[in-house]
Design an enzyme around this catalytic site. Structure first.
Site, PDB file in Angstrom:
ATOM      1  N   GLY A 175       0.815  -1.205   0.000  1.00  0.00           N
ATOM      2  CA  GLY A 175       0.000   0.000   0.000  1.00  0.00           C
ATOM      3  C   GLY A 175       0.848   1.255   0.000  1.00  0.00           C
ATOM      4  O   GLY A 175       2.080   1.207   0.032  1.00  0.00           O
ATOM      5  N   ASP A 176       0.189   2.407  -0.081  1.00  0.00           N
ATOM      6  CA  ASP A 176       0.849   3.722  -0.078  1.00  0.00           C
ATOM      7  C   ASP A 176       1.780   3.904  -1.276  1.00  0.00           C
ATOM      8  O   ASP A 176       2.761   4.639  -1.198  1.00  0.00           O
ATOM      9  CB  ASP A 176       1.651   3.931   1.222  1.00  0.00           C
ATOM     10  CG  ASP A 176       0.808   3.734   2.457  1.00  0.00           C
ATOM     11  OD1 ASP A 176      -0.265   4.371   2.536  1.00  0.00           O
ATOM     12  OD2 ASP A 176       1.199   2.950   3.339  1.00  0.00           O
ATOM     13  N   LYS A 194      -2.738   9.400  -7.099  1.00  0.00           N
ATOM     14  CA  LYS A 194      -2.199  10.220  -8.186  1.00  0.00           C
ATOM     15  C   LYS A 194      -2.482   9.572  -9.538  1.00  0.00           C
ATOM     16  O   LYS A 194      -2.847  10.256 -10.499  1.00  0.00           O
ATOM     17  CB  LYS A 194      -0.691  10.399  -8.015  1.00  0.00           C
ATOM     18  CG  LYS A 194      -0.034  11.031  -9.235  1.00  0.00           C
ATOM     19  CD  LYS A 194       1.462  11.199  -9.096  1.00  0.00           C
ATOM     20  CE  LYS A 194       2.050  11.700 -10.408  1.00  0.00           C
ATOM     21  NZ  LYS A 194       3.463  12.088 -10.307  1.00  0.00           N
ATOM     22  N   GLY A 207      -5.838   5.793   2.672  1.00  0.00           N
ATOM     23  CA  GLY A 207      -5.975   7.168   2.204  1.00  0.00           C
ATOM     24  C   GLY A 207      -5.282   7.387   0.880  1.00  0.00           C
ATOM     25  O   GLY A 207      -4.227   6.815   0.622  1.00  0.00           O
ATOM     26  N   HIS A 208      -5.895   8.174   0.022  1.00  0.00           N
ATOM     27  CA  HIS A 208      -5.295   8.580  -1.243  1.00  0.00           C
ATOM     28  C   HIS A 208      -5.041  10.079  -1.194  1.00  0.00           C
ATOM     29  O   HIS A 208      -5.921  10.854  -0.818  1.00  0.00           O
ATOM     30  CB  HIS A 208      -6.228   8.283  -2.428  1.00  0.00           C
ATOM     31  CG  HIS A 208      -6.409   6.829  -2.713  1.00  0.00           C
ATOM     32  ND1 HIS A 208      -5.496   5.876  -2.330  1.00  0.00           N
ATOM     33  CD2 HIS A 208      -7.391   6.157  -3.360  1.00  0.00           C
ATOM     34  CE1 HIS A 208      -5.917   4.685  -2.737  1.00  0.00           C
ATOM     35  NE2 HIS A 208      -7.070   4.831  -3.359  1.00  0.00           N
ATOM     36  N   ARG A 268     -22.677 -13.461   7.604  1.00  0.00           N
ATOM     37  CA  ARG A 268     -24.047 -13.211   7.145  1.00  0.00           C
ATOM     38  C   ARG A 268     -24.906 -12.528   8.203  1.00  0.00           C
ATOM     39  O   ARG A 268     -26.107 -12.784   8.304  1.00  0.00           O
ATOM     40  CB  ARG A 268     -24.700 -14.515   6.663  1.00  0.00           C
ATOM     41  CG  ARG A 268     -24.041 -15.101   5.434  1.00  0.00           C
ATOM     42  CD  ARG A 268     -24.448 -16.515   5.187  1.00  0.00           C
ATOM     43  NE  ARG A 268     -23.974 -17.387   6.252  1.00  0.00           N
ATOM     44  CZ  ARG A 268     -24.214 -18.697   6.308  1.00  0.00           C
ATOM     45  NH1 ARG A 268     -24.937 -19.280   5.365  1.00  0.00           N
ATOM     46  NH2 ARG A 268     -23.745 -19.423   7.301  1.00  0.00           N
ATOM     47  N   VAL A 279      -1.404   8.527   5.578  1.00  0.00           N
ATOM     48  CA  VAL A 279      -2.496   9.488   5.401  1.00  0.00           C
ATOM     49  C   VAL A 279      -3.633   9.218   6.381  1.00  0.00           C
ATOM     50  O   VAL A 279      -4.252  10.144   6.916  1.00  0.00           O
ATOM     51  CB  VAL A 279      -3.014   9.427   3.941  1.00  0.00           C
ATOM     52  CG1 VAL A 279      -4.281  10.254   3.785  1.00  0.00           C
ATOM     53  CG2 VAL A 279      -1.935   9.915   2.984  1.00  0.00           C
ATOM     54  N   ARG A 314       5.772   5.644   8.146  1.00  0.00           N
ATOM     55  CA  ARG A 314       5.905   4.378   7.445  1.00  0.00           C
ATOM     56  C   ARG A 314       7.315   3.807   7.619  1.00  0.00           C
ATOM     57  O   ARG A 314       8.287   4.549   7.652  1.00  0.00           O
ATOM     58  CB  ARG A 314       5.602   4.560   5.952  1.00  0.00           C
ATOM     59  CG  ARG A 314       4.182   5.020   5.688  1.00  0.00           C
ATOM     60  CD  ARG A 314       3.928   5.296   4.220  1.00  0.00           C
ATOM     61  NE  ARG A 314       2.592   5.876   4.030  1.00  0.00           N
ATOM     62  CZ  ARG A 314       2.327   6.928   3.275  1.00  0.00           C
ATOM     63  NH1 ARG A 314       3.305   7.534   2.610  1.00  0.00           N
ATOM     64  NH2 ARG A 314       1.102   7.390   3.175  1.00  0.00           N
ATOM     65  N   GLY A 371       6.570   8.408 -12.062  1.00  0.00           N
ATOM     66  CA  GLY A 371       6.278   9.617 -11.304  1.00  0.00           C
ATOM     67  C   GLY A 371       7.564  10.249 -10.802  1.00  0.00           C
ATOM     68  O   GLY A 371       8.404   9.576 -10.204  1.00  0.00           O
ATOM     69  N   GLY A 414       7.400  13.319  -9.041  1.00  0.00           N
ATOM     70  CA  GLY A 414       6.927  14.330  -8.102  1.00  0.00           C
ATOM     71  C   GLY A 414       5.471  14.070  -7.795  1.00  0.00           C
ATOM     72  O   GLY A 414       4.818  13.250  -8.456  1.00  0.00           O
TER      73      GLY A 414
END
Length: 432
Positions: free
Chosen positions: A12-13, A18, A40-41, A143, A299, A305, A413, A415
């Site tokens: 993750g992260d 982006k 979180g994004h 259930r 986030v 992290r 990426g 930046g």
């Protein structure tokens, strides 16, 4: 056009927000297919505005896109409404957000049980976010969950919550010595919240399949990452859902043959939040450098992290498990100004070398990384927009990662901004 799945290829992260934001302008639909507000994004718009989303798909920031919270998501009503209000206060149009009638609702007793269980576990805890995600998924499988559509029938909703509370209150009171939750208050609060989102509830499976039949582009956005998948991750230090590509069809209600591209999001180094084995984790000044330069703060949790060098073993594993067709490599700029950049190409476990993921967590915990030292670069690459703009050593690093991971690096990426991206090939290209 068939569907495109965006997959986190590590723990993750990786920067999925982006990527969704970047590709969202070419899609008509963006779908969140699993998880809840335990992830979180972060999206940085060309204007410099910074948005953090936990539950709502990142495509909400792109005008003209219909966003869907799919059936595989667990929805905290309070978080949903708070996030919607925050977006609307900043001028974002949220009218095109839809919610699957079959998504499950995260209830107050899920949060209460999650928090108290983590405290009870002590040093054996998993390291959850404490937001009730696991207990909500437990109820789904058992259930006894509450689904979004249930708020449309208050009488039936009350009966279901009453049945759930008979058991949950026993757990809270008799096992954890906590106060029981009041049925009337839980129901009243939920119905008040539902008044504000009931107009968004619909059969999203029907709409998504109709959209695909009409040739529209659907982006399926995962939360967390491959190594946090409840089936394929570093169990038990995982989430309670399936962030992998197989979960995309299940959590959105489309068939797997609809999927055209599986785009893996891969950070140029490795990070992890919470407990669990992490073979390339750094405890020296290099780890401090990656955390500081990469702004590696969770986030959702606010926790720093854990940071380490790139691990090609887990990248190859992610390629295999997800059927990844292309990679989007993020945060390459963070590695600038390092003299050398080690890459883990395999493990040594009890004197035996392997290039594959071990089948037990105890083996992964004692795995010693086998590193290949690659030369670093000193140049600032944040302004690069073509692959040839990168220093030769940075290009060599990307090509080596591509070779080790087993799928091409289509985008890079350099930046946090949407425009700080190098596109080597179009991930939405036709594959016929």
């Amino acid at each position: 056009m068939p569907a495109v799945v965006l997959i986190g290829a590590q723990w993750g992260d990786e920067g999925k927000g982006k990527v969704t934001d970047l590709l969202g302008g070419r899609a008509q639909w963006v779908v969140r297919y699993q998880g809840g507000n335990n992830a979180g994004h972060t999206v940085v718009l060309p204007t410099g505005e910074n948005f953090t989303l936990h539950l709502i798909p990142s495509g909400v920031l792109t005008p003209g896109v219909t966003n869907v919270i799919g059936n595989g998501v667990v929805v905290d009503p309070g978080v949903l409404l708070s996030e919607l209000q925050g977006l609307e206060d900043r001028g974002v149009d949220t009218s095109q957000l839809l919610i699957s009638a079959d998504a499950h609702l995260l209830m107050p007793y899920h949060v209460a049980i999650d928090k108290v269980t983590e405290r009870y576990m002590g040093n054996k805890k998993i390291g959850t976010t404490g937001r009730g995600i696991g207990p909500c998924y437990q109820d789904k499988i058992a259930r006894m969950g509450i689904r979004v559509a249930d708020v449309l029938e208050p009488g039936e909703l009350t009966h279901k919550i009453e049945a759930a509370l008979e058991f949950k209150n026993q757990v809270l009171v008799k096992i954890y010595n906590r106060k029981a939750l009041d049925l009337a208050q839980v129901v009243e609060t939920l119905l008040e919240q539902a008044q504000q989102f009931r107009h968004r509830i619909t059969d999203t499976r029907l709409l998504l399949n109709d959209a695909l039949e009409a040739g529209e582009t659907v982006l399926l956005e995962g939360a967390q990452g491959t190594l946090l998948d409840v089936d394929h991750g570093t169990y038990p230090y995982v989430t309670s859902s399936n962030p992998t590509a197989g979960g995309a069809a299940l959590g959105s209600g489309i068939g797997p043959t609809r999927i055209h591209t599986v785009l893996g999001i891969l950070k140029a180094y490795t990070t992890r939040v919470g407990s669990g084995p992490f073979p390339t984790e750094l405890f020296d000044e290099n780890g401090e450098y990656l955390a500081k330069t990469g702004s590696e703060i969770g986030v959702t949790t606010g926790r720093r992290r854990r940071c380490g060098w790139f691990d090609a073993v887990i990248a190859r594993y992610a390629t295999r498990v997800n059927g990844i067709t292309d990679y989007f490599l993020t945060k390459l700029d963070v590695l600038s100004s390092l003299e050398t950049v080690p890459v883990c190409v395999g493990y040594q476990i009890a004197g035996v070398r392997t290039h594959d993921m071990p089948i037990t967590q105890s083996d992964l915990a004692r795995a010693e990384p086998i590193y290949e030292e690659l030369p670093g670069w000193w140049e600032d690459i944040s302004g690069a927009r073509e692959f040839e703009d990168l220093p030769a050593k940075a290009r060599d690093y990307v090509l080596r990662l591509e070779e080790l991971a087993g799928a091409q690096v289509a985008c890079i990426g350099v930046g946090p901004g949407r425009d700080q991206t190098i596109v080597r090939c179009d991930v939405l290209r036709s594959r016929r």
